[in-house]
Design a protein around this motif. Structure first.
Motif, PDB file in Angstrom:
ATOM      1  N   VAL A  63      22.878 -19.364 -18.768  1.00  0.00           N
ATOM      2  CA  VAL A  63      22.244 -20.681 -18.791  1.00  0.00           C
ATOM      3  C   VAL A  63      21.375 -20.746 -20.043  1.00  0.00           C
ATOM      4  N   ILE A  64      21.593 -21.751 -20.864  1.00  0.00           N
ATOM      5  CA  ILE A  64      20.782 -21.883 -22.070  1.00  0.00           C
ATOM      6  C   ILE A  64      19.415 -22.427 -21.671  1.00  0.00           C
ATOM      7  N   ALA A  65      18.386 -21.616 -21.910  1.00  0.00           N
ATOM      8  CA  ALA A  65      17.017 -22.030 -21.584  1.00  0.00           C
ATOM      9  C   ALA A  65      16.478 -22.777 -22.807  1.00  0.00           C
ATOM     10  N   GLU A  66      16.606 -24.099 -22.757  1.00  0.00           N
ATOM     11  CA  GLU A  66      16.211 -24.903 -23.921  1.00  0.00           C
ATOM     12  C   GLU A  66      14.694 -24.989 -23.995  1.00  0.00           C
ATOM     13  N   GLN A  67      14.148 -24.494 -25.107  1.00  0.00           N
ATOM     14  CA  GLN A  67      12.691 -24.549 -25.253  1.00  0.00           C
ATOM     15  C   GLN A  67      12.320 -25.273 -26.536  1.00  0.00           C
ATOM     16  N   HIS A  68      11.273 -26.037 -26.413  1.00  0.00           N
ATOM     17  CA  HIS A  68      10.694 -26.683 -27.596  1.00  0.00           C
ATOM     18  C   HIS A  68       9.209 -26.364 -27.568  1.00  0.00           C
ATOM     19  N   GLY A  69       8.722 -25.741 -28.642  1.00  0.00           N
ATOM     20  CA  GLY A  69       7.302 -25.391 -28.707  1.00  0.00           C
ATOM     21  C   GLY A  69       6.878 -24.453 -27.590  1.00  0.00           C
ATOM     22  N   GLY A  70       7.782 -23.573 -27.151  1.00  0.00           N
ATOM     23  CA  GLY A  70       7.429 -22.597 -26.123  1.00  0.00           C
ATOM     24  C   GLY A  70       7.479 -23.136 -24.700  1.00  0.00           C
ATOM     25  N   GLN A  71       7.959 -24.370 -24.512  1.00  0.00           N
ATOM     26  CA  GLN A  71       8.089 -24.949 -23.172  1.00  0.00           C
ATOM     27  C   GLN A  71       9.578 -25.055 -22.835  1.00  0.00           C
ATOM     28  N   VAL A  72       9.969 -24.455 -21.709  1.00  0.00           N
ATOM     29  CA  VAL A  72      11.357 -24.593 -21.259  1.00  0.00           C
ATOM     30  C   VAL A  72      11.507 -25.943 -20.565  1.00  0.00           C
ATOM     31  N   LEU A  73      12.557 -26.668 -20.891  1.00  0.00           N
ATOM     32  CA  LEU A  73      12.753 -28.000 -20.297  1.00  0.00           C
ATOM     33  C   LEU A  73      13.088 -27.872 -18.807  1.00  0.00           C
ATOM     34  N   PRO A  74      12.636 -28.856 -18.005  1.00  0.00           N
ATOM     35  CA  PRO A  74      12.975 -28.841 -16.567  1.00  0.00           C
ATOM     36  C   PRO A  74      14.480 -28.752 -16.336  1.00  0.00           C
ATOM     37  N   ALA A  75      15.278 -29.398 -17.203  1.00  0.00           N
ATOM     38  CA  ALA A  75      16.742 -29.373 -17.010  1.00  0.00           C
ATOM     39  C   ALA A  75      17.265 -27.944 -16.958  1.00  0.00           C
ATOM     40  N   SER A  76      16.670 -27.055 -17.762  1.00  0.00           N
ATOM     41  CA  SER A  76      17.131 -25.663 -17.780  1.00  0.00           C
ATOM     42  C   SER A  76      16.757 -24.952 -16.484  1.00  0.00           C
ATOM     43  N   LEU A  77      15.571 -25.250 -15.957  1.00  0.00           N
ATOM     44  CA  LEU A  77      15.151 -24.617 -14.694  1.00  0.00           C
ATOM     45  C   LEU A  77      16.013 -25.114 -13.533  1.00  0.00           C
ATOM     46  N   GLU A  78      16.423 -26.382 -13.598  1.00  0.00           N
ATOM     47  CA  GLU A  78      17.319 -26.917 -12.563  1.00  0.00           C
ATOM     48  C   GLU A  78      18.664 -26.174 -12.599  1.00  0.00           C
ATOM     49  N   LEU A  79      19.138 -25.938 -13.816  1.00  0.00           N
ATOM     50  CA  LEU A  79      20.421 -25.236 -13.958  1.00  0.00           C
ATOM     51  C   LEU A  79      20.332 -23.805 -13.468  1.00  0.00           C
ATOM     52  N   LEU A  80      19.184 -23.162 -13.719  1.00  0.00           N
ATOM     53  CA  LEU A  80      19.028 -21.777 -13.261  1.00  0.00           C
ATOM     54  C   LEU A  80      19.151 -21.701 -11.749  1.00  0.00           C
ATOM     55  N   ALA A  81      18.558 -22.698 -11.061  1.00  0.00           N
ATOM     56  CA  ALA A  81      18.617 -22.693  -9.593  1.00  0.00           C
ATOM     57  C   ALA A  81      20.068 -22.844  -9.121  1.00  0.00           C
ATOM     58  N   LYS A  82      20.799 -23.789  -9.720  1.00  0.00           N
ATOM     59  CA  LYS A  82      22.182 -24.009  -9.303  1.00  0.00           C
ATOM     60  C   LYS A  82      23.045 -22.801  -9.666  1.00  0.00           C
ATOM     61  N   ALA A  83      22.819 -22.232 -10.855  1.00  0.00           N
ATOM     62  CA  ALA A  83      23.627 -21.105 -11.304  1.00  0.00           C
ATOM     63  C   ALA A  83      23.409 -19.882 -10.405  1.00  0.00           C
ATOM     64  N   ARG A  84      22.177 -19.717  -9.931  1.00  0.00           N
ATOM     65  CA  ARG A  84      21.875 -18.607  -9.016  1.00  0.00           C
ATOM     66  C   ARG A  84      22.729 -18.716  -7.759  1.00  0.00           C
ATOM     67  N   GLU A  85      22.798 -19.950  -7.244  1.00  0.00           N
ATOM     68  CA  GLU A  85      23.581 -20.211  -6.033  1.00  0.00           C
ATOM     69  C   GLU A  85      25.081 -19.990  -6.314  1.00  0.00           C
ATOM     70  N   LEU A  86      25.539 -20.462  -7.473  1.00  0.00           N
ATOM     71  CA  LEU A  86      26.961 -20.317  -7.830  1.00  0.00           C
ATOM     72  C   LEU A  86      27.366 -18.866  -7.996  1.00  0.00           C
ATOM     73  N   ALA A  87      26.467 -18.077  -8.580  1.00  0.00           N
ATOM     74  CA  ALA A  87      26.799 -16.703  -8.956  1.00  0.00           C
ATOM     75  C   ALA A  87      27.160 -15.867  -7.740  1.00  0.00           C
ATOM     76  N   ALA A  88      26.660 -16.272  -6.565  1.00  0.00           N
ATOM     77  CA  ALA A  88      26.884 -15.487  -5.354  1.00  0.00           C
ATOM     78  C   ALA A  88      28.371 -15.374  -5.015  1.00  0.00           C
ATOM     79  N   GLU A  89      29.133 -16.452  -5.221  1.00  0.00           N
ATOM     80  CA  GLU A  89      30.533 -16.478  -4.763  1.00  0.00           C
ATOM     81  C   GLU A  89      31.386 -15.416  -5.469  1.00  0.00           C
TER      82      GLU A  89
END
Lengths: 264, 328
Positions: B10-36
């Motif tokens: 998951v690309i953790a998009e950061q600007h000025g040292g802040q990761v965008l919420p969109a990336s954190l949302e993807l991390l949550a979904k990817a965690r769930e997906l990775a289980a299968e």
């Protein structure tokens, strides 16, 4: 300055209600659905015409589409483009964005390259918004998306505004380049009867794969990396209770419920 | 070369040292997906001076944080990001790369996919795996009336961008996994262009902010005259007028009235959607609504699948009748 605009004919959004899904073949039935220039592509074309009128040169439009897309390109010529190229070959059919971008980039190379390539930021049908960046990648050119302002000069770099989440970047970028534009950039001109007559004199050329020279493996349905696995109606999140009766009776029922719920 | 185990990046998009919420949302979904398929998950972080941020990302349920630091990555500049990611993906061969469909993400992902000669699904609203790690991306098309499921059968990595706001963001928990520092090779020529300035425009005030009643309209109103029925209805209900994208393009509505992907989010107690299709790009902007009402001439319109109450008819007939009934 040589300017190329990539155009896509899209189903007229006014007719989207008529699009039907064939459950057997999993394909879209487009009967009775009109075709228009993708709205943002008109802004790209307008920007191209302004650049040409300021700096001199020519505007070429290219479109990868079925053979019947001629009228859409005619409209682009009527708006003021100098030449139009319809890239049409059975080998292109079913290409995903990678294949489409490859065909467009190959055609631009076959046209001898371009100083400025303009696209709409996204289309209203597929809406992938991928093609401009991929055309740039295939041509090895820098690109910017979400472009809301272009300050160009005959020699040297352009200054371009590219929208981001909360504001925009002011960017210096030198041609040859690829820009995809948003509607804030300009207002596309209207076409007059005179323009339509003028367009009849302008070249509208159809190129097949031989002229485009897109002989690469990612083109066409079978060789596109992405495949449509399924088309389906979105799952119903809820089943709305449909109010019965005439518009007046439905309105009366809704007003009554809103009143009981304290909304008025 | 350090060993990287993760199949899903998951690309953790950061600007000025802040990761965008969109990336954190993807991390949550990817965690769930990775289980299968039983895969490992990495957040890929590019920039400069980001060691602390990399350690912080370990608290979001990832197995690895892949950290590539270079002075040319200090400010986000897509061409340099693409080159760096192409190098990392070329060396470590992930199965899946996911990015947020943010302003920068929708530029980065297609260029990266073209460089890697692989497939990319854009603006997805859902992701699923088959048991062998084949990714299916669900993409809305044609005003949301039809959904397409896109696969990428042979090319790797499988790539997708996901609309911000679709998934709930990952919550910080206990730090697990490890930060792996990876080298990338960049030169100033890779920057592609020069950013002279970033102009921050604070979001314009909108009557939609905090509105308890929202009356939203779409393309189907057909003309500006009928559009003017919406402010009347909103006024009668003490609410604000919202819009999908086409009426903004037509000039009937203002930019700050647009609800959805590139517009506002609203949480009204009453939402009335008039002559709009029920496009996912619009609906994603309606968070935790109360009563949802749809008015559309097409009984099959997708909006009715998201509403509690549905009225079928021409807005030009129903709205004047509704206004009269509300005044009585």
């Amino acid at each position: 300055m040589k300017i190329v605009v990539c155009l896509k004919p899209v189903p007229d959004p006014k007719d989207w209600g008529k699009l039907k899904l064939d459950p057997e073949t999993k394909t879209l039935v487009r009967t009775g659905v009109g075709t228009v220039i993708n709205p943002l592509d008109k802004h790209a074309l307008e920007a191209a015409l302004v650049l040409r009128d300021e700096l001199g040169g020519s505007v070429l439009v290219v479109s990868m589409a079925p053979p019947d897309a001629g009228p859409v390109l005619k409209e682009a010529l009527a708006m003021g483009a100098d030449e139009a190229y319809l890239l049409s070959d059975r080998a292109f059919a079913g290409s995903d964005t990678l294949g489409t971008a490859h065909v467009l980039a190959s055609a631009i190379e076959a046209l001898g390259g371009s100083d400025v390539i303009l696209c709409g930021d996204e289309t209203i049908d597929g809406g992938t918004a991928q093609v401009s960046a991929q055309v740039a990648e295939f041509l090895g050119l820098p690109n910017l998306m979400h472009v809301s302002h272009i300050q160009a000069q005959a020699e040297g770099p352009f200054v371009v505004h590219s929208q981001v989440e909360q504001g925009h970047l002011v960017v210096e970028i030198a041609p040859p380049l690829v820009l995809s534009v948003v509607k804030e950039l300009n207002t596309p001109r209207y076409v007059t009867m005179m323009d339509i007559l003028d367009a009849e004199e302008k070249p509208l050329v159809t190129w097949d794969n031989e002229q485009v020279c897109a002989g690469e493996s990612c083109v066409g349905l079978a060789d596109s990396p992405t495949q449509m696995a399924d088309l389906f109606a979105p799952p119903k999140k809820k089943q709305a209770e449909m109010l019965p009766g005439t518009p007046r009776e439905q309105a009366r029922e809704l007003a009554g419920r809103l009143r009981r719920l304290g909304f008025c | 070369m350090p060993e990287v185990r993760s199949e899903i990046w998951v690309i953790a998009e950061q600007h000025g040292g802040q990761v965008l919420p969109a990336s954190l949302e993807l991390l949550a979904k990817a965690r769930e997906l990775a289980a299968e398929p039983g895969w490992s998950l990495a957040a890929v972080l590019l920039g400069q001076g980001l060691q602390d941020l990399a350690r912080e990302l370990l608290t979001y349920g990832v197995d690895e944080v892949l950290l590539a630091q270079h002075e040319l990555l200090t400010e986000w500049q897509t061409p340099a990001q693409v080159k760096a990611l192409a190098q990392l993906a070329g060396e470590h061969k992930p199965q899946v790369i996911l990015a947020g469909a943010t302003a920068s993400g929708v530029d980065l992902a297609p260029r990266l996919a073209a460089r890697l000669k692989t497939g990319l699904s854009a603006h997805c609203v859902d992701l699923e795996f088959d048991d062998r790690g084949g990714l299916f991306a669900v993409v809305p098309g044609w005003g949301g009336s039809i959904m397409a499921k896109i696969s990428c059968p042979t090319a790797r990595p499988q790539m997708a961008t996901v609309l911000p706001g679709v998934f709930a963001p990952a919550q910080a928990g206990e730090a697990k996994g490890q930060v792996i520092e990876l080298a990338v090779d960049l030169s100033p020529d890779d920057l592609g262009y020069k950013v002279l300035e970033k102009v921050e425009v604070p979001p314009a005030q909108s009557a939609l902010d905090g509105a308890e009643v929202v009356v939203a309209g779409g393309w189907g109103l057909g003309n500006e005259k009928d559009w003017q029925l919406l402010p009347e209805l909103a006024q009668a209900l003490g609410g604000a007028v919202g819009s999908t994208r086409p009426p903004v393009d037509e000039g009937w509505a203002q930019e700050n009235q647009m609800i959805g992907t590139s517009g506002r989010s609203v949480s009204p107690k009453l939402y009335i959607g008039v002559a709009l299709s029920g496009n996912a790009h619009h609906l994603v902007g309606i968070k935790n609504p109360g009563l949802m009402v749809g008015i559309n001439k097409d009984p099959q319109a997708a909006i009715f699948d998201h509403c509690d109450l549905g009225l079928v008819g021409e807005a030009g007939e129903i709205l004047p009748a509704l206004l009269e009934e509300l005044r009585d």
